[in-house]
Design a protein around this motif. Structure first.
Motif, PDB file in Angstrom:
ATOM      1  N   ASP A  44     -37.608  -2.764  88.819  1.00 46.09           N
ATOM      2  CA  ASP A  44     -37.676  -2.151  87.486  1.00 46.09           C
ATOM      3  C   ASP A  44     -38.837  -2.620  86.633  1.00 46.09           C
ATOM      4  OD1 ASP A  44     -35.317  -0.741  88.056  1.00 46.09           O
ATOM      5  OD2 ASP A  44     -34.058  -2.372  87.291  1.00 46.09           O
ATOM      6  N   GLN A  45     -39.722  -3.435  87.205  1.00 41.72           N
ATOM      7  CA  GLN A  45     -40.891  -3.893  86.453  1.00 41.72           C
ATOM      8  C   GLN A  45     -41.898  -2.752  86.327  1.00 41.72           C
ATOM      9  OE1 GLN A  45     -41.214  -7.070  85.135  1.00 41.72           O
ATOM     10  NE2 GLN A  45     -43.007  -6.261  84.076  1.00 41.72           N
ATOM     11  N   LYS A  46     -42.435  -2.567  85.138  1.00 40.15           N
ATOM     12  CA  LYS A  46     -43.411  -1.496  84.910  1.00 40.15           C
ATOM     13  C   LYS A  46     -44.610  -2.040  84.147  1.00 40.15           C
ATOM     14  CE  LYS A  46     -39.785   2.060  84.547  1.00 40.15           C
ATOM     15  NZ  LYS A  46     -40.022   2.597  85.908  1.00 40.15           N
ATOM     16  N   LEU A  47     -45.760  -1.418  84.367  1.00 41.08           N
ATOM     17  CA  LEU A  47     -46.941  -1.711  83.542  1.00 41.08           C
ATOM     18  C   LEU A  47     -46.894  -0.815  82.317  1.00 41.08           C
ATOM     19  CD1 LEU A  47     -49.831  -1.981  86.170  1.00 41.08           C
ATOM     20  CD2 LEU A  47     -48.363  -3.785  85.251  1.00 41.08           C
ATOM     21  N   ASP A  48     -47.276  -1.368  81.175  1.00 37.12           N
ATOM     22  CA  ASP A  48     -47.293  -0.618  79.935  1.00 37.12           C
ATOM     23  C   ASP A  48     -48.273   0.548  80.060  1.00 37.12           C
ATOM     24  OD1 ASP A  48     -47.149   0.297  77.373  1.00 37.12           O
ATOM     25  OD2 ASP A  48     -47.660  -1.612  76.410  1.00 37.12           O
ATOM     26  N   SER A  49     -47.841   1.731  79.696  1.00 38.80           N
ATOM     27  CA  SER A  49     -48.702   2.928  79.804  1.00 38.80           C
ATOM     28  C   SER A  49     -49.177   3.416  78.445  1.00 38.80           C
ATOM     29  CB  SER A  49     -47.942   4.064  80.504  1.00 38.80           C
ATOM     30  OG  SER A  49     -47.606   3.695  81.823  1.00 38.80           O
ATOM     31  N   ALA A  92     -60.070  -8.173  65.728  1.00 41.54           N
ATOM     32  CA  ALA A  92     -58.942  -7.356  66.145  1.00 41.54           C
ATOM     33  C   ALA A  92     -59.345  -5.903  66.310  1.00 41.54           C
ATOM     34  CB  ALA A  92     -57.808  -7.481  65.119  1.00 41.54           C
ATOM     35  N   THR A  93     -60.162  -5.377  65.372  1.00 43.36           N
ATOM     36  CA  THR A  93     -60.621  -4.002  65.486  1.00 43.36           C
ATOM     37  C   THR A  93     -61.693  -3.863  66.536  1.00 43.36           C
ATOM     38  OG1 THR A  93     -60.123  -3.659  63.158  1.00 43.36           O
ATOM     39  CG2 THR A  93     -61.644  -2.116  64.178  1.00 43.36           C
ATOM     40  N   GLU A  94     -62.616  -4.799  66.554  1.00 39.57           N
ATOM     41  CA  GLU A  94     -63.731  -4.693  67.484  1.00 39.57           C
ATOM     42  C   GLU A  94     -63.258  -4.766  68.919  1.00 39.57           C
ATOM     43  OE1 GLU A  94     -67.015  -6.832  64.546  1.00 39.57           O
ATOM     44  OE2 GLU A  94     -66.268  -7.857  66.318  1.00 39.57           O
ATOM     45  N   ALA A  95     -62.155  -5.522  69.155  1.00 40.22           N
ATOM     46  CA  ALA A  95     -61.678  -5.677  70.519  1.00 40.22           C
ATOM     47  C   ALA A  95     -61.294  -4.350  71.125  1.00 40.22           C
ATOM     48  CB  ALA A  95     -60.475  -6.636  70.542  1.00 40.22           C
ATOM     49  N   VAL A  96     -60.868  -3.376  70.231  1.00 42.47           N
ATOM     50  CA  VAL A  96     -60.426  -2.096  70.752  1.00 42.47           C
ATOM     51  C   VAL A  96     -61.559  -1.083  70.766  1.00 42.47           C
ATOM     52  CG1 VAL A  96     -58.816  -0.192  70.375  1.00 42.47           C
ATOM     53  CG2 VAL A  96     -58.090  -2.536  69.940  1.00 42.47           C
ATOM     54  N   THR A  97     -62.413  -1.107  69.727  1.00 45.14           N
ATOM     55  CA  THR A  97     -63.329   0.005  69.525  1.00 45.14           C
ATOM     56  C   THR A  97     -64.772  -0.267  69.911  1.00 45.14           C
ATOM     57  OG1 THR A  97     -63.701  -0.662  67.230  1.00 45.14           O
ATOM     58  CG2 THR A  97     -61.890   0.844  67.644  1.00 45.14           C
ATOM     59  N   ILE A 157     -59.355  -9.102  74.365  1.00 45.66           N
ATOM     60  CA  ILE A 157     -60.417  -8.122  74.133  1.00 45.66           C
ATOM     61  C   ILE A 157     -59.913  -6.706  74.367  1.00 45.66           C
ATOM     62  CG2 ILE A 157     -62.626  -7.275  75.019  1.00 45.66           C
ATOM     63  CD1 ILE A 157     -63.382 -10.187  75.594  1.00 45.66           C
ATOM     64  N   PHE A 158     -59.082  -6.515  75.389  1.00 44.71           N
ATOM     65  CA  PHE A 158     -58.618  -5.175  75.763  1.00 44.71           C
ATOM     66  C   PHE A 158     -57.155  -5.017  75.352  1.00 44.71           C
ATOM     67  CE2 PHE A 158     -62.178  -6.066  78.547  1.00 44.71           C
ATOM     68  CZ  PHE A 158     -62.904  -4.883  78.492  1.00 44.71           C
ATOM     69  N   HIS A 159     -56.919  -4.316  74.246  1.00 49.74           N
ATOM     70  CA  HIS A 159     -55.562  -4.106  73.761  1.00 49.74           C
ATOM     71  C   HIS A 159     -54.932  -2.866  74.393  1.00 49.74           C
ATOM     72  CE1 HIS A 159     -56.093  -6.638  69.837  1.00 49.74           C
ATOM     73  NE2 HIS A 159     -56.448  -7.285  70.927  1.00 49.74           N
ATOM     74  N   ASP A 160     -55.733  -1.884  74.755  1.00 50.31           N
ATOM     75  CA  ASP A 160     -55.206  -0.687  75.406  1.00 50.31           C
ATOM     76  C   ASP A 160     -54.756  -1.044  76.825  1.00 50.31           C
ATOM     77  OD1 ASP A 160     -55.982   1.759  77.374  1.00 50.31           O
ATOM     78  OD2 ASP A 160     -55.160   2.495  75.475  1.00 50.31           O
ATOM     79  N   PRO A 161     -53.482  -0.788  77.182  1.00 52.60           N
ATOM     80  CA  PRO A 161     -52.974  -1.223  78.484  1.00 52.60           C
ATOM     81  C   PRO A 161     -53.734  -0.660  79.677  1.00 52.60           C
ATOM     82  CG  PRO A 161     -51.165  -0.626  77.030  1.00 52.60           C
ATOM     83  CD  PRO A 161     -52.431  -0.193  76.333  1.00 52.60           C
ATOM     84  N   ARG A 162     -54.141   0.599  79.592  1.00 49.53           N
ATOM     85  CA  ARG A 162     -54.853   1.176  80.738  1.00 49.53           C
ATOM     86  C   ARG A 162     -56.258   0.583  80.866  1.00 49.53           C
ATOM     87  NH1 ARG A 162     -52.239   5.462  83.087  1.00 49.53           N
ATOM     88  NH2 ARG A 162     -50.455   6.277  81.916  1.00 49.53           N
ATOM     89  N   GLU A 163     -56.911   0.377  79.723  1.00 44.50           N
ATOM     90  CA  GLU A 163     -58.210  -0.290  79.773  1.00 44.50           C
ATOM     91  C   GLU A 163     -58.058  -1.720  80.304  1.00 44.50           C
ATOM     92  OE1 GLU A 163     -61.205   1.714  76.485  1.00 44.50           O
ATOM     93  OE2 GLU A 163     -60.449  -0.310  76.177  1.00 44.50           O
ATOM     94  N   ARG A 164     -56.972  -2.394  79.872  1.00 41.84           N
ATOM     95  CA  ARG A 164     -56.771  -3.768  80.344  1.00 41.84           C
ATOM     96  C   ARG A 164     -56.523  -3.792  81.848  1.00 41.84           C
ATOM     97  NH1 ARG A 164     -52.984  -5.368  76.964  1.00 41.84           N
ATOM     98  NH2 ARG A 164     -51.204  -5.039  78.337  1.00 41.84           N
TER      99      ARG A 164
END
Length: 507
Positions: free
Chosen positions: A500-505, A10-15, A137-144
């Motif tokens: 009204d659909q949006k991507l998570d920012s 869980a941590t490694e997936a982000v960092t 693997i990519f939890h950050d929405p912009r990275e994903r």
């Protein structure tokens, strides 16, 4: 040191920097599938000449892969959620490479159809696993979003690499060599993936529902087969019965999923307008494009007389446009809106397909190249954003099943597009009036007509080729016009359902 209070992944997936190396392995799997799909179109004239399939068998060679993969994607995506996405990806890639050898050395149309079907079984494990692993693997929405863009761009690059590499191989080796290029990609994927990919699965998966798997497989294959047969031969009692069997099996699948505590596919996902809109947009888009894509290589080679390598280069603008659009699609959707980007992309593809109704036997390349570039840009924007919408709509534990729904829409659209639009081309082509003495086999496919003409006197051969090519191009016009109508309809659907659909920012 990793905290003992949460799983290491869980941590490694982000960092950890290794997530981008892991992504490189995932895109190899995408490349594997994309290359395989595109080289088949280039190899079709050679397969037709060597194996001598009937027109119906040729269509089966083209679409049986999509039939099988569409029937198994949801099941394999759910299986990956249960046993591990890394495990199913690596096993599937290994089997995919092995079955590619069977494709390369097929000696009869029946064996080729079987090989393509088996490849569909292996292929069904790959695409859902790649998207699901990206989601985990990519939890950050912009990275994903960027990762999904790279994933989509690689698929588009594969559509360029396939024809170019395939064209080179076809000019120097036999047609089976185009399938053997899967082997080195598969080898790198497996060897590097074992060391770099993190394992992920649903922690509370429930049992794998075998009756549900069978209902899904029977339903998808029977329904698509019925559509294909109806489009080719008209409605018969057999076609109607097969269609009803498929519909009943899919109804049974949906009912079973709604009543199970832990279903293969959570049907409640479709209550989300953004999820349903993205899936439907993907299905209609691929349906409108796939028939044209399947016959474009035949047009370039058998109508305009281009060599395979040259034909591969001619299709490059679509891939270039899709790669460029895919890499900036997430940023564009956040700036302008999901609805605007997807709707605009689909409308652009529709207009480009409409322009292809102006193609003739001797049309210059600028019209075709410009249309393919617009198709690539529009599809790149649309597919990347809809994939991101689908992934961000579900919890990460359901990523495999949700990704499978996305890929099922894609493969079902491809199968229906080849069946419906391909049948338009085939039906129009078969009615051409050749010179006296034209063998019946020349009406089966354009490749068969070219082969037949080689054994006829020059004057008669030229008359046969002119008639056959003119009829083929006329069928291509009708298929392009139908595809344009489908894409414009898909654009309207996206405008309504993605409101009204949006991507998570966040990130």
């Amino acid at each position: 040191m990793t905290s003992t209070l949460q799983p290491a992944h869980a941590t490694e997936a982000v960092t950890r920097p290794g997530r981008w190396l892991a992504l490189s392995v995932l895109v190899l799997a995408v490349l594997l599938v994309a290359v395989d799909a595109t080289v088949l179109g280039l190899a079709t004239p050679y397969i037709s000449e060597d194996l001598d399939p009937s027109g119906t068998q040729l269509l089966w060679i083209g679409d049986v892969y999509s039939f099988v993969i569409a029937g198994l994607l949801v099941s394999m995506g759910s299986l990956g959620d249960r046993i591990g996405r890394k495990r199913i990806l690596l096993v599937g890639a290994t089997v995919f490479g092995a079955i590619s050898v069977l494709n390369a050395y097929a000696t009869t149309p029946e064996l080729m159809i079987l090989a393509r079907a088996l490849l569909g079984v292996a292929g069904a494990t790959l695409m859902p696993a790649t998207l699901a692993l990206i989601r985990n693997i990519f939890h950050d929405p912009r990275e994903r979003s960027l990762a999904v863009g790279i994933w989509g761009a690689t698929a588009s690059a594969g559509t360029a690499v396939g024809p170019i590499a395939g064209g080179f191989l076809l000019e120097h080796f036999w047609w089976g060599s185009v399938f053997l290029i899967n082997l080195p990609v598969m080898a790198v994927l497996v060897l590097v993936g074992i060391r770099t990919l993190p394992e992920s699965r649903n922690p509370h998966p429930g049992p794998w529902d075998l009756p549900g798997v069978l209902l899904s497989l029977v339903g998808m294959i029977a329904l698509v087969y019925a559509v294909k047969e109806a489009a080719t031969h008209g409605f018969t009692w057999t076609t109607l019965g097969t269609g009803l069997l498929g519909a009943a099996a899919l109804y049974g699948f949906v009912h079973r999923q709604l009543t199970m505590p832990v279903p293969l596919l959570d049907m409640r996902l479709f209550r989300r307008r953004g999820f349903s809109g993205a899936v439907l947009a993907d299905l209609l888009t691929v349906l409108g494009m796939s028939g044209l894509v399947f016959f474009l290589s035949q047009y370039l080679q058998l109508v305009q007389g281009r060599h395979p390598f040259e034909a591969g280069l001619a299709e490059l603008p679509a891939a270039v446009g899709a790669v460029a659009a895919g890499l900036i699609a997430g940023r564009a959707a956040r700036r302008f809106s999901v609805r605007t980007v997807v709707t605009g992309g689909l409308a652009a593809v529709g207009v480009a397909l409409a322009a292809l109704t102006r193609l003739g036997q001797s049309t210059g390349y600028p019209l075709l190249g410009a249309a393919l570039l617009v198709v690539g840009v529009g599809a790149g924007f649309s597919f990347t954003v809809t994939a991101d919408v689908i992934l961000s709509s579900v919890p990460k534990d359901q990523a495999g099943a949700a990704s499978a729904v996305s890929e099922t829409a894609y493969e079902l659209g491809a199968a229906l597009g080849i069946a419906l639009l391909g049948s338009i081309v085939t039906g129009v082509y078969r009615d051409f009036a050749g010179p006296a003495g034209t063998p019946a086999m020349a009406h089966e496919s354009l490749g068969a007509a070219v082969e037949t003409a080689a054994d006829m006197p020059p004057h008669q051969a030229q008359a046969l080729l002119d008639a056959a090519r003119d009829s083929f191009v006329h069928g291509l016009h009708l298929a392009s016009g139908a595809g344009a109508a489908v894409l414009l309809a898909a654009s309207a659907v996206a405008w309504v359902l993605l409101r009204d659909q949006k991507l998570d920012s966040a990130g």
